[in-house]
Design an enzyme around this catalytic site. Structure first.
Site, PDB file in Angstrom:
ATOM      1  N   ARG A   1     -17.994  -2.015  17.895  1.00  0.00           N
ATOM      2  CA  ARG A   1     -17.116  -3.408  17.905  1.00  0.00           C
ATOM      3  C   ARG A   1     -16.084  -3.249  18.643  1.00  0.00           C
ATOM      4  O   ARG A   1     -15.162  -2.731  18.072  1.00  0.00           O
ATOM      5  CB  ARG A   1     -17.119  -3.635  16.139  1.00  0.00           C
ATOM      6  CG  ARG A   1     -16.469  -4.983  15.550  1.00  0.00           C
ATOM      7  CD  ARG A   1     -16.429  -5.065  14.259  1.00  0.00           C
ATOM      8  NE  ARG A   1     -17.767  -5.229  13.879  1.00  0.00           N
ATOM      9  CZ  ARG A   1     -18.274  -4.086  13.119  1.00  0.00           C
ATOM     10  NH1 ARG A   1     -17.181  -3.270  12.864  1.00  0.00           N
ATOM     11  NH2 ARG A   1     -19.457  -4.005  12.574  1.00  0.00           N
TER      12      ARG A   1
ATOM     13  N   CYS B   1       0.653  -1.282  -0.068  1.00  0.00           N
ATOM     14  CA  CYS B   1       0.017  -0.248   0.031  1.00  0.00           C
ATOM     15  C   CYS B   1       0.705   1.284   0.035  1.00  0.00           C
ATOM     16  O   CYS B   1       1.764   1.327   0.596  1.00  0.00           O
ATOM     17  CB  CYS B   1      -0.881  -0.020   1.068  1.00  0.00           C
ATOM     18  SG  CYS B   1      -1.979   1.563   1.329  1.00  0.00           S
TER      19      CYS B   1
ATOM     20  N   CYS C   1     -16.818  -8.442   5.360  1.00  0.00           N
ATOM     21  CA  CYS C   1     -16.090  -7.243   5.201  1.00  0.00           C
ATOM     22  C   CYS C   1     -14.819  -7.489   4.401  1.00  0.00           C
ATOM     23  O   CYS C   1     -13.939  -8.141   4.929  1.00  0.00           O
ATOM     24  CB  CYS C   1     -15.837  -6.430   6.441  1.00  0.00           C
ATOM     25  SG  CYS C   1     -14.895  -5.018   6.585  1.00  0.00           S
TER      26      CYS C   1
ATOM     27  N   CYS D   1     -19.888  -5.114   3.471  1.00  0.00           N
ATOM     28  CA  CYS D   1     -19.075  -4.191   3.860  1.00  0.00           C
ATOM     29  C   CYS D   1     -17.665  -4.121   3.269  1.00  0.00           C
ATOM     30  O   CYS D   1     -17.075  -5.230   2.867  1.00  0.00           O
ATOM     31  CB  CYS D   1     -18.874  -4.179   5.387  1.00  0.00           C
ATOM     32  SG  CYS D   1     -17.551  -2.866   5.995  1.00  0.00           S
TER      33      CYS D   1
ATOM     34  N   CYS E   1       0.489   4.609   7.081  1.00  0.00           N
ATOM     35  CA  CYS E   1      -0.015   4.585   8.150  1.00  0.00           C
ATOM     36  C   CYS E   1       0.952   3.653   9.323  1.00  0.00           C
ATOM     37  O   CYS E   1       1.270   2.473   8.949  1.00  0.00           O
ATOM     38  CB  CYS E   1      -1.329   3.732   8.342  1.00  0.00           C
ATOM     39  SG  CYS E   1      -2.482   4.456   7.198  1.00  0.00           S
TER      40      CYS E   1
ATOM     41  N   CYS F   1       0.517  -0.106  10.431  1.00  0.00           N
ATOM     42  CA  CYS F   1       0.024  -0.958   9.534  1.00  0.00           C
ATOM     43  C   CYS F   1       1.157  -1.850   8.696  1.00  0.00           C
ATOM     44  O   CYS F   1       2.319  -1.376   8.082  1.00  0.00           O
ATOM     45  CB  CYS F   1      -0.823  -0.494   8.244  1.00  0.00           C
ATOM     46  SG  CYS F   1      -1.801  -1.582   7.174  1.00  0.00           S
TER      47      CYS F   1
ATOM     48  N   CYS G   1     -19.492   2.915   8.573  1.00  0.00           N
ATOM     49  CA  CYS G   1     -18.561   2.233   9.795  1.00  0.00           C
ATOM     50  C   CYS G   1     -17.460   3.121   9.930  1.00  0.00           C
ATOM     51  O   CYS G   1     -16.549   3.179   9.088  1.00  0.00           O
ATOM     52  CB  CYS G   1     -18.295   0.736   9.214  1.00  0.00           C
ATOM     53  SG  CYS G   1     -17.144  -0.274  10.480  1.00  0.00           S
TER      54      CYS G   1
END
Ligand code: SAM
Ligand code: DTB
Ligand code: SF4
Length: 335
Positions: free
Chosen positions: A271, A64, A108, A139, A68, A71, A199
């Site tokens: 959640r 990616c 998801c 999702c 972040c 991550c 979400c």
């Protein structure tokens, strides 16, 4: 007891004008007062013994462009993770069928993308249509969306879009430099405008100050309407990422974060998300008592381990919790 927690009827009336001071007053209340208030508010809107289960699938792993700091899928850090191309539809469908057979009600699909590229839109829409045809809630979490893309996903049958604020605005620059907080809000606005359920949540245990946890919950609670689904992740610390050596958050502080989310967003599904692998059953039980009413099931989150299904069902059995059935969650705005 702090005045804010006294009047339970008033507390259960959703508001979108929480000050940081008020949110902090809730978060820092005596623990027993906090949990009593959170459980009381919870019972006004939710079945206290029912927990919704979602299952994740990484449909495109690693490589990616974003940085972040938590991550392991970022191309900026060397974590040894093997990157993959977009998964073919038949493999996605097999995973969704297995998730449905295992009792998950929402599927998801997550992609390690900075944003959804036009060339991938049709493939994603086919996945959404396929999963929807199984009768599951759909999702996706695909990074940023442009105008028009959210509408296209909605037309394909998308129920929820996950896009997290991750932390409070003042803590954000410490964690991510390649997209702004406002970029995230813009994507969430597009999702909301397209009629998709929102979400959005964040991550704690990243070495943030307490004020950042309070600030994150206040930001989420000041969205109007409230997000329907609020994932609270505990960082899964991965070696090789900038935050890989973070010390786990104290369990009591984690439960305070959940309870504050429940009180400030009374109708939302909260959640208990990533990080359960490192939590005792007792800590998870406190999270349910504090108002968490959803988890991720399945032995893997996106790329990191999650408790085995039988462990979760044993835990539910010990607590007398029933997993919610397909169709039992109302798809209406949380506020
Ligand atoms: N790439 C897309 C994006 O970031 O918007 C979607 C996938 S990304 C993995 C979805 C969310 O997972 C992130 O926003 C973050 O909140 C959460 N996440 C990622 N890595 C994590 C970790 N190691 N521990 C806890 N949560 C994590
Ligand atoms: C969310 O808030 N948590 C999920 C989901 N949304 C996409 C992701 C957790 C990822 C944990 C690290 C991993 O397994 O890669
Ligand atoms: Fe990319 Fe999402 Fe990981 Fe950030 S959280 S590096 S956007 S996959």
């Amino acid at each position: 007891m702090t005045d804010l927690l006294q009047d339970l009827d008033q507390l259960a009336t959703p508001r979108t004008n929480w000050t940081r001071e008020e949110a902090g007053e809730v978060y820092r209340a005596p623990f027993n007062d906090l949990i009593f208030a959170a459980q009381s508010v919870h019972r006004k809107f939710h079945d206290p013994n029912a927990v919704q289960t979602s299952q994740l699938l990484s449909i495109k792993t690693g490589g990616c462009a974003e940085d972040c700091g938590y991550c392991n899928q970022s191309a900026h850090f060397d974590t040894g993770l093997q990157a993959s191309k977009l998964m073919p539809l038949n493999e996605v469908m097999q995973a969704a069928e297995k998730a449905k057979a295992g009792g998950a009600t929402r599927f998801c699909m997550g992609a390690a993308w900075r944003e959804l590229k036009p060339r991938d839109e049709d493939a994603i829409c086919e996945m959404i249509e396929g999963v929807k045809s199984l009768g599951m809630e759909t999702c996706v979490t695909l990074g940023m969306l442009e105008d028009g893309q959210a509408r296209k996903l909605r037309q394909a049958g998308l129920d929820y879009y996950n896009h997290n604020l991750d932390t409070a605005p003042e803590d954000y620059g410490r964690v991510i430099s390649t997209r702004t907080y406002q970029d995230r809000i813009d994507t969430l606005d597009r999702v909301r405008d397209a009629g998709i359920h929102v979400c959005t949540g964040g991550i704690v245990g990243m070495g943030e100050p307490e004020t950042a946890r309070i600030g994150l919950i206040a930001e989420l609670a000041n969205m109007s309407p409230h997000p329907e689904s609020v994932p609270i992740n505990h960082l899964v610390a991965v070696k090789g990422t900038p935050l890989g050596d973070s010390k786990p958050l104290d369990g009591i502080d984690f439960v305070r974060t959940i309870a504050t989310a429940r009180i400030l967003m009374p109708k939302s599904m909260v959640r208990l998300s990533a990080g359960r692998e490192g939590m005792s059953r007792e800590l998870q039980a406190l999270c349910f008592l504090a108002g968490a009413n959803s988890i991720f099931v399945g032995e893997e989150l996106l790329t990191t381990p999650n408790p085995e299904k039988h462990e979760d069902f044993d835990m539910f059995g010990a607590l007398g919790i029933e997993p919610m059935k397909l169709g039992s969650v109302e798809l209406s705005p949380a506020e």
